[in-house]
Design an enzyme around this catalytic site. Structure first.
Site, PDB file in Angstrom:
ATOM      1  N   HIS A   8       0.817  -1.217   0.000  1.00  0.00           N
ATOM      2  CA  HIS A   8       0.000   0.000   0.000  1.00  0.00           C
ATOM      3  C   HIS A   8       0.853   1.272   0.000  1.00  0.00           C
ATOM      4  O   HIS A   8       0.483   2.270  -0.605  1.00  0.00           O
ATOM      5  CB  HIS A   8      -0.951   0.004   1.205  1.00  0.00           C
ATOM      6  CG  HIS A   8      -0.243  -0.188   2.508  1.00  0.00           C
ATOM      7  ND1 HIS A   8       0.216  -1.436   2.932  1.00  0.00           N
ATOM      8  CD2 HIS A   8       0.127   0.693   3.475  1.00  0.00           C
ATOM      9  CE1 HIS A   8       0.813  -1.306   4.096  1.00  0.00           C
ATOM     10  NE2 HIS A   8       0.775  -0.018   4.448  1.00  0.00           N
ATOM     11  N   CYS A  64       7.782  -0.459  -1.848  1.00  0.00           N
ATOM     12  CA  CYS A  64       7.052  -0.294  -0.592  1.00  0.00           C
ATOM     13  C   CYS A  64       7.316   1.129  -0.121  1.00  0.00           C
ATOM     14  O   CYS A  64       7.845   1.941  -0.880  1.00  0.00           O
ATOM     15  CB  CYS A  64       7.431  -1.358   0.440  1.00  0.00           C
ATOM     16  SG  CYS A  64       9.103  -1.277   1.119  1.00  0.00           S
ATOM     17  N   GLY A  69      12.058  -3.007   3.168  1.00  0.00           N
ATOM     18  CA  GLY A  69      11.438  -4.281   3.536  1.00  0.00           C
ATOM     19  C   GLY A  69      11.176  -5.186   2.354  1.00  0.00           C
ATOM     20  O   GLY A  69      11.487  -6.377   2.380  1.00  0.00           O
ATOM     21  N   HIS A  97      27.485  -3.833 -12.429  1.00  0.00           N
ATOM     22  CA  HIS A  97      28.385  -4.567 -11.552  1.00  0.00           C
ATOM     23  C   HIS A  97      27.763  -5.790 -10.896  1.00  0.00           C
ATOM     24  O   HIS A  97      28.441  -6.786 -10.682  1.00  0.00           O
ATOM     25  CB  HIS A  97      28.917  -3.649 -10.441  1.00  0.00           C
ATOM     26  CG  HIS A  97      29.706  -2.495 -10.959  1.00  0.00           C
ATOM     27  ND1 HIS A  97      30.355  -1.626 -10.126  1.00  0.00           N
ATOM     28  CD2 HIS A  97      29.949  -2.042 -12.206  1.00  0.00           C
ATOM     29  CE1 HIS A  97      30.977  -0.694 -10.831  1.00  0.00           C
ATOM     30  NE2 HIS A  97      30.730  -0.930 -12.116  1.00  0.00           N
TER      31      HIS A  97
END
Length: 142
Positions: A8, A64, A69, A97
């Site tokens: 959300h 998020c 997270g 890389h």
């Protein structure tokens, strides 16, 4: 095919990213969420990561509130190298890389203008293929 998903906190930015993908003729699969109702980012991150890991999607984008997270959750899936990027330089460097295959963004951290530049950089920067980078990626995979 690009796998995309958000919780959300990243929903509004995900809508901007989807519009960018559509404008540029890039196919995507949206793994949710589909509105701003509270949901759990680990589930969304895991679904996007599995789609990239199993090859059904070439790359992924997860969003998020902070990007932290959901990137942690995505990185729990074997074969995933999700990178949280807050600028174009890190997006370029992680592709060149680290051969990162998922971009993580923070919907409450970067505005849509910068976020779309980061997405563009991430999707259009190839892996360098240099031996030293390949060696390091192999160590990550171990």
């Amino acid at each position: 095919m690009i796998a995309i998903g958000s919780d959300h906190g990243g929903f509004a930015l995900k809508q901007e990213v989807k519009a960018y993908l559509e404008k540029n003729g890039l196919e995507y699969k949206d793994f949710g969420c589909y509105d701003e109702t509270s949901c759990d980012y680990p589930e969304i991150g895991r679904m996007v990561a599995h789609a990239v890991a199993d090859g059904s999607c070439e790359k992924g984008i997860v969003i998020c509130g902070t990007g932290i997270g959901i990137s942690i959750a995505a990185n729990k899936v074997k074969g995933i190298r999700a990178a949280l990027c807050t600028d174009c330089f890190t997006a370029q460097a992680t592709r060149e890389h680290n051969d990162a295959n998922i971009l993580a963004l923070g919907g409450r951290v970067v505005g849509p203008g910068l976020a779309l530049k980061i997405v563009d950089t991430f999707l259009n920067t190839p892996f360098s293929g240099e031996e030293r980078h390949m060696r390091r990626i192999e160590k990550i995979e171990e």
